[in-house]
Structures are given as structure tokens and as C-alpha cells.
Design an enzyme around this catalytic site. Structure first.
Site: not given
Length: 316
Positions: A1, A83, A195-196
Site C-alpha cells: 500500500m 511487494c 490477497g483478494g
């Protein structure tokens, strides 16, 4: 982020959930050692509990950066090796370190020696042509051996060659069952899945599979009311009435006024508030007013109040 979860974003999110652990954007160890530490590390005490995400691959640098960061009062120091950004690849940190578990172990061992607070790791299930079913358990075993007890695992491989960071959010597919298996294989570790995840219902489903925690990123940023306002009740089981998005705006006004009075720009704060009313009548007007007026000279709380009137009018 990176460039998203700055101190203004975290202050907003803390008003919405008093229990969720908040994470900073990733800050590199060299930046802390040689840059503006106050700008990079300072935060409002109201943000607690908050974890600092560090990036780096030099054990000595990471240890020094950890020691400095602990002095600012962070509740956790997290080494981010999830990342896939080009910027982190060129510096030999981020997801590329999935290929060097021994170096990761050396890094976190040095960080643990320098920190009185817990040091954790955020990772992927693998990168490029690695076989996650082989790589991930070996990685967890190697890094846990030096004292790391908590991992946040992004359940998707990172492709460091040929895919952009944006594409890495969708390709290749998520592998939740592998992360569930890691929890069964390493019951002594605190494992969060990432994730997701787009809703609290999905988060609860992961917890029901045995996961210790769920890390939610972009959904919590773009639709914070849907993710955060009910989190204390649905996830943490607290008997506490959720605040409304309108209440959150009211609570942000003194913070915004102080920020502007100290020379800050309104848009620095309101850019994180655009999704507060996502899916509700008036949301488009709310975003339009903030987007068009927050960048104007001397813009202040009156702009936020005007944007909120778009919601109130549609609700009447």
C-alpha cells in the site's frame, strides 16, 4: 500500500475500527537512516495499534532502522517481502527476497535483536517459476527458526519478470488452500492470510478455515465503510454499536482543521475519504465535491461539509 496508508489514512481508519491492526506504507531502511525520520515515522498516538512495514535486505541497516523506529512507539515492526514493485526489485528487497530465505532469516534475526516489540514478516507464496508447495514451507521453517512467530501470507505468487505491480494483484490465481495447509503444518505460528479479500464475510470464512488473522488492503481503502465500520463487532466480537460514515466525517473535521491550520493541504487528508460512501446515494456528489475543491488554495473543512451535504440531500 505504498503511497496510500499514510498517517492521515490510518487516523481515518482508526476512527472506523478501534481493534484492527493498522499497517504503514512500506518504508525502506536506507530512507530511515538517511532521510527525514519525522516525516517517515511520526504518527498520531490515536493510531495504536499500528505496525511499521520496513523494506530492505541488509541486516545491519534493518537493525538500525528498527531501533530508530521502535523509539517512535510502533507496536510491531514488519519486514515486507511481498511487494513486487520495480522499485523494490532494483533495491533487492520486497518479493525478490522469497528467493533468498537465508538472507531473510539473517535480516529478521538482526531486527529481533534490536527490537523490544515483535518483528513479523509479510511474504508471498513464491515468485516466478518457484513451486509454492515446496518453497513456502521451507521459507517459513527457515525464518521461524530465528524467532519470527507471525507471518502474513499473500496467497499469490509474484511474477517479477513481465508483469506490472498492478497485474501482480490478479495474476497468477490465488491459492488459499496452500495457506490453509501452512497453518495445519505450522500450528505454532500465527498466520494471517492476504490477497483478494473483499468483505468481512470473506474474512470470517478464512478464519473459519483456521487462519489466525486476515489482512485486507485495497478493499479496506476503496470501500472502508463496508470493511471497517462493522469489523469490531463481526471480527473481534465486541458489543459495540458501529459508527456511521456520517459520524466518521464529523470526527474527522477537527483533525482536518488542525492539519490545514498547520499549513497542510486539505487534499492530503480527503484523498483517503473518497470511498467513505461507496455504493450509497450521493456518493458520486461526495467524491465530485472533494475532488474538485480540495486542491484549491485555503480549502478547509467547509469543503468537506459541502461534500457531506450531497449525501444528506440524497438521503432526505
Amino acid at each position: 500500500m505504498m503511497d496510500w496508508t499514510d498517517r492521515h489514512c490510518r487516523y481515518l481508519h482508526r476512527l472506523m475500527s478501534r481493534e484492527a491492526l493498522l499497517y504503514t506504507e512500506m518504508v525502506t531502511a536506507p530512507a530511515i537512516l538517511h532521510g527525514d525520520r519525522e516525516r517517515l515515522l511520526a504518527f498520531d498516538p490515536a493510531e495504536h495499534p499500528v505496525a511499521l512495514q520496513l523494506g530492505g535486505s541488509d541486516p545491519s541497516e534493518l537493525a538500525k532502522a528498527t531501533e530508530i523506529a521502535v523509539g517512535y512507539g510502533y507496536d510491531e515492526i514488519n519486514l515486507n517481502i511481498g511487494c513486487p514493485s520495480d522499485r523494490v526489485q532494483s533495491g533487492c528487497f520486497g518479493a525478490v527476497l522469497m528467493e533468498r530465505p537465508k538472507l531473510v532469516a539473517d535480516c529478521v534475526a538482526a531486527m529481533i535483536a534490536a527490537s523490544p516489540v515483535e518483528v513479523t514478516v509479510k511474504c508471498r507464496i513464491g515468485v516466478d517459476d518457484q513451486v509454492p508447495e515446496e518453497v513456502l514451507p521451507a521459507f517459513l521453517e527457515t525464518v521461524a527458526a530465528v524467532g519470527v512467530g507471525r507471518f502474513a501470507i499473500h496467497a499469490r505468487k509474484a511474477w517479477l519478470q513481465g508483469l506490472s505491480p498492478k497485474e501482480n494483484r490478479d495474476v497468477p490465481p490465488l491459492n488459499y488452500p496452500l495457506v490453509y495447509q501452512m497453518k495445519r503444518d505450522f500450528p505454532e505460528l500465527h498466520l494471517s492470510i492476504n490477497g483478494g479479500v473483499m468483505s468481512l464475510d470473506e474474512a470470517q470464512a478464512h478464519l473459519a478455515e483456521g487462519m489466525d488473522g486476515v489482512m485486507i488492503g485495497r478493499a479496506a481503502y476503496h470501500d472502508p465503510s463496508n470493511i471497517l465500520l462493522a469489523a469490531d463487532q463481526k471480527i473481534f466480537g465486541l458489543d459495540r454499536e458501529p459508527r456511521s460514515a456520517e459520524e466518521i466525517v464529523g470526527l474527522m473535521l477537527p483533525y482536518i482543521a488542525a492539519h490545514v491550520a498547520n499549513g497542510g493541504k486539505l487534499a492530503h487528508v480527503t484523498r483517503h475519504m473518497l470511498g467513505l460512501f461507496a455504493g450509497r446515494p450521493g456518493a458520486r456528489g461526495w467524491k465530485r465535491v472533494l475532488s474538485e475543491r480540495a486542491h484549491r488554495p485555503r480549502a478547509g473543512v467547509e469543503v468537506v461539509e459541502a461534500a457531506l451535504s450531497e449525501i444528506v440531500l440524497r438521503a432526505a
